[in-house]
Design a protein around this motif. Structure first.
Motif, PDB file in Angstrom:
ATOM      1  N   GLY A  50       0.808  -1.213   0.000  1.00 36.40           N
ATOM      2  CA  GLY A  50       0.000   0.000   0.000  1.00 36.40           C
ATOM      3  C   GLY A  50       0.843   1.267   0.000  1.00 36.40           C
ATOM      4  O   GLY A  50       2.061   1.241  -0.170  1.00 36.40           O
ATOM      5  N   VAL A  51       0.159   2.396   0.243  1.00 35.24           N
ATOM      6  CA  VAL A  51       0.798   3.708   0.169  1.00 35.24           C
ATOM      7  C   VAL A  51       1.876   3.865   1.229  1.00 35.24           C
ATOM      8  O   VAL A  51       2.924   4.479   0.990  1.00 35.24           O
ATOM      9  N   ARG A  52       1.661   3.279   2.436  1.00 33.30           N
ATOM     10  CA  ARG A  52       2.622   3.446   3.529  1.00 33.30           C
ATOM     11  C   ARG A  52       4.016   2.961   3.146  1.00 33.30           C
ATOM     12  O   ARG A  52       5.022   3.515   3.592  1.00 33.30           O
ATOM     13  N   ARG A  53       4.079   1.942   2.343  1.00 34.35           N
ATOM     14  CA  ARG A  53       5.375   1.400   1.894  1.00 34.35           C
ATOM     15  C   ARG A  53       5.598   1.677   0.409  1.00 34.35           C
ATOM     16  O   ARG A  53       6.378   0.997  -0.240  1.00 34.35           O
ATOM     17  N   PHE A  54       4.899   2.673  -0.077  1.00 33.27           N
ATOM     18  CA  PHE A  54       5.018   3.121  -1.469  1.00 33.27           C
ATOM     19  C   PHE A  54       4.887   1.945  -2.428  1.00 33.27           C
ATOM     20  O   PHE A  54       5.659   1.766  -3.357  1.00 33.27           O
ATOM     21  N   PHE A  55       3.863   1.130  -2.158  1.00 39.03           N
ATOM     22  CA  PHE A  55       3.516  -0.014  -2.999  1.00 39.03           C
ATOM     23  C   PHE A  55       4.700  -0.972  -3.202  1.00 39.03           C
ATOM     24  O   PHE A  55       4.901  -1.520  -4.279  1.00 39.03           O
ATOM     25  N   GLY A  56       5.450  -1.153  -2.125  1.00 39.27           N
ATOM     26  CA  GLY A  56       6.545  -2.111  -2.132  1.00 39.27           C
ATOM     27  C   GLY A  56       7.897  -1.557  -2.518  1.00 39.27           C
ATOM     28  O   GLY A  56       8.923  -2.229  -2.341  1.00 39.27           O
ATOM     29  N   LEU A  57       7.946  -0.333  -3.047  1.00 43.40           N
ATOM     30  CA  LEU A  57       9.216   0.223  -3.509  1.00 43.40           C
ATOM     31  C   LEU A  57      10.145   0.588  -2.356  1.00 43.40           C
ATOM     32  O   LEU A  57      11.346   0.798  -2.561  1.00 43.40           O
ATOM     33  N   ASP A  58       9.598   0.690  -1.121  1.00 41.74           N
ATOM     34  CA  ASP A  58      10.443   0.961   0.038  1.00 41.74           C
ATOM     35  C   ASP A  58      11.229  -0.266   0.480  1.00 41.74           C
ATOM     36  O   ASP A  58      12.182  -0.144   1.247  1.00 41.74           O
ATOM     37  N   ASN A  59      10.810  -1.430   0.025  1.00 41.56           N
ATOM     38  CA  ASN A  59      11.444  -2.672   0.468  1.00 41.56           C
ATOM     39  C   ASN A  59      12.078  -3.404  -0.713  1.00 41.56           C
ATOM     40  O   ASN A  59      11.661  -3.258  -1.860  1.00 41.56           O
ATOM     41  N   SER A  60      13.044  -4.218  -0.405  1.00 45.35           N
ATOM     42  CA  SER A  60      13.678  -5.071  -1.407  1.00 45.35           C
ATOM     43  C   SER A  60      13.750  -6.476  -0.849  1.00 45.35           C
ATOM     44  O   SER A  60      14.413  -6.708   0.155  1.00 45.35           O
ATOM     45  N   THR A  61      13.047  -7.422  -1.491  1.00 40.99           N
ATOM     46  CA  THR A  61      13.065  -8.791  -0.987  1.00 40.99           C
ATOM     47  C   THR A  61      14.255  -9.572  -1.520  1.00 40.99           C
ATOM     48  O   THR A  61      14.767 -10.469  -0.851  1.00 40.99           O
TER      49      THR A  61
END
Length: 319
Positions: free
Chosen positions: A84-95
């Motif tokens: 969602g928006v809180r994590r900028f649709f996943g762009l804040d994380n790298s799996t």
């Protein structure tokens, strides 16, 4: 006398021309037949545009002395509780992130090395791989499919956790860190716009978490549908064949569930680059992880952005 001589010469000339014409015609027909025989078994080229589809490999190998530099990236969940928006649709994380090189030893043999982050507790992955083109499809369907063999050895560099013997990284020695993958890649190019692939796969991990499977078989399938000169839709899917009781135990203990990895992407050709923009529920990039350890669901919004950039270089010496 002159008339007879003229007639005789005419008949001789006609006969010579007729024989010559027959010889020329026969030679042309023979050459045509030989050319047909030479071209009728012509090999099908570019079944896929890259050595990798989304998650799984394709049947393609590199040409001799060709070097392919590839970067693969997986972000976090687009939606769901971790997106969602809180994590900028996943762009804040790298799996997971993978950087690799492949080199064409011959037109049919490609070797590769890579380093991946890893998306499970098994991290810091070093991979060596070999891909060999065994059979190539022909345009006359005498050989209807292409078959390529792929094998890899992946070594985990993560620090061992010996405090928990049930952990997937409770390594006792170096051999526990080794993992193997073997795949037979069966592909067919139906026409210039559509190609399909089947990938029977075998994954062996020397060490796993308690009651996880060391040996796992899976079947992959995928395709490429070209819809413009430079763009195509790509899809792949893997079905692991798990032991039911072990699967239920792991899902209960870890309070999670295993899902089959599914990827959908857009392939863009830009000269020497092949760019993939992918969406997949697989958090990992390496076969030893996304085949046995995908725990994200498309239906829960647990799919992610991913991309793959491939750049090829010719390493042949110029005379």
């Amino acid at each position: 006398m002159k008339i007879k001589t003229f007639k005789s010469r005419f008949l001789i000339l006609f006969a010579v021309l007729t024989v010559s014409a027959i010889q020329v015609f026969g030679q042309e027909e023979l050459e045509k037949e030989l050319n047909n025989q030479e071209t009728s078994h012509e090999k099908v080229l570019a079944t896929f545009k890259s050595t990798k589809l989304i998650n799984g490999p394709t049947n393609e190998t590199l040409y001799k002395n060709e070097l392919d530099f590839k970067v693969d990236h997986r972000f976090g969940d687009i939606a769901g509780t971790n997106g969602g928006v809180r994590r900028f649709f996943g762009l804040d994380n790298s799996t997971d992130v993978r950087i690799g090189f492949e080199y064409g030893m011959t037109d049919n043999l490609t070797v590769g090395i890579a380093r991946a982050k890893g998306a499970t507790a098994v991290q810091q992955l070093y991979e060596g791989s070999v891909k060999y083109r065994l059979i190539q499809q022909t345009t006359d369907n005498r050989i209807p499919v292409a078959i390529t063999l792929f094998g890899s050895n992946t070594i985990a560099g993560v620090q061992a956790n010996r405090d928990d013997p049930t952990s997937p990284i409770a390594y006792d020695g170096f051999k526990d860190r080794m993992n193997w993958v073997a795949q037979m890649i069966i592909a067919r190019k139906f026409n210039s716009n559509f190609s399909f692939i089947l990938t029977p796969s075998y994954v062996h991990r020397n060490f796993t978490a308690f009651r996880d499977q060391n040996d796992l078989f899976a079947l992959g399938a995928g395709g490429r549908l070209k819809f413009t000169k430079r763009m195509a839709l790509v899809v792949d899917y893997f079905l692991p064949f798990r032991n039911k009781s072990d699967k239920q135990y792991l899902e209960q203990v870890n309070a999670t569930k295993f899902y089959n990895p599914l990827g959908i992407g857009l392939e863009i050709e830009t000269g020497g680059h092949v760019f993939h923009l992918n969406f997949t529920n697989a958090t990992a990039i390496e076969e030893i992880q996304y085949i046995p350890s995908t725990t994200s669901s498309w239906l829960k919004g647990q799919y992610r952005w991913g991309f793959s950039i491939s750049r090829r270089f010719s390493m042949a010496h110029k005379k």
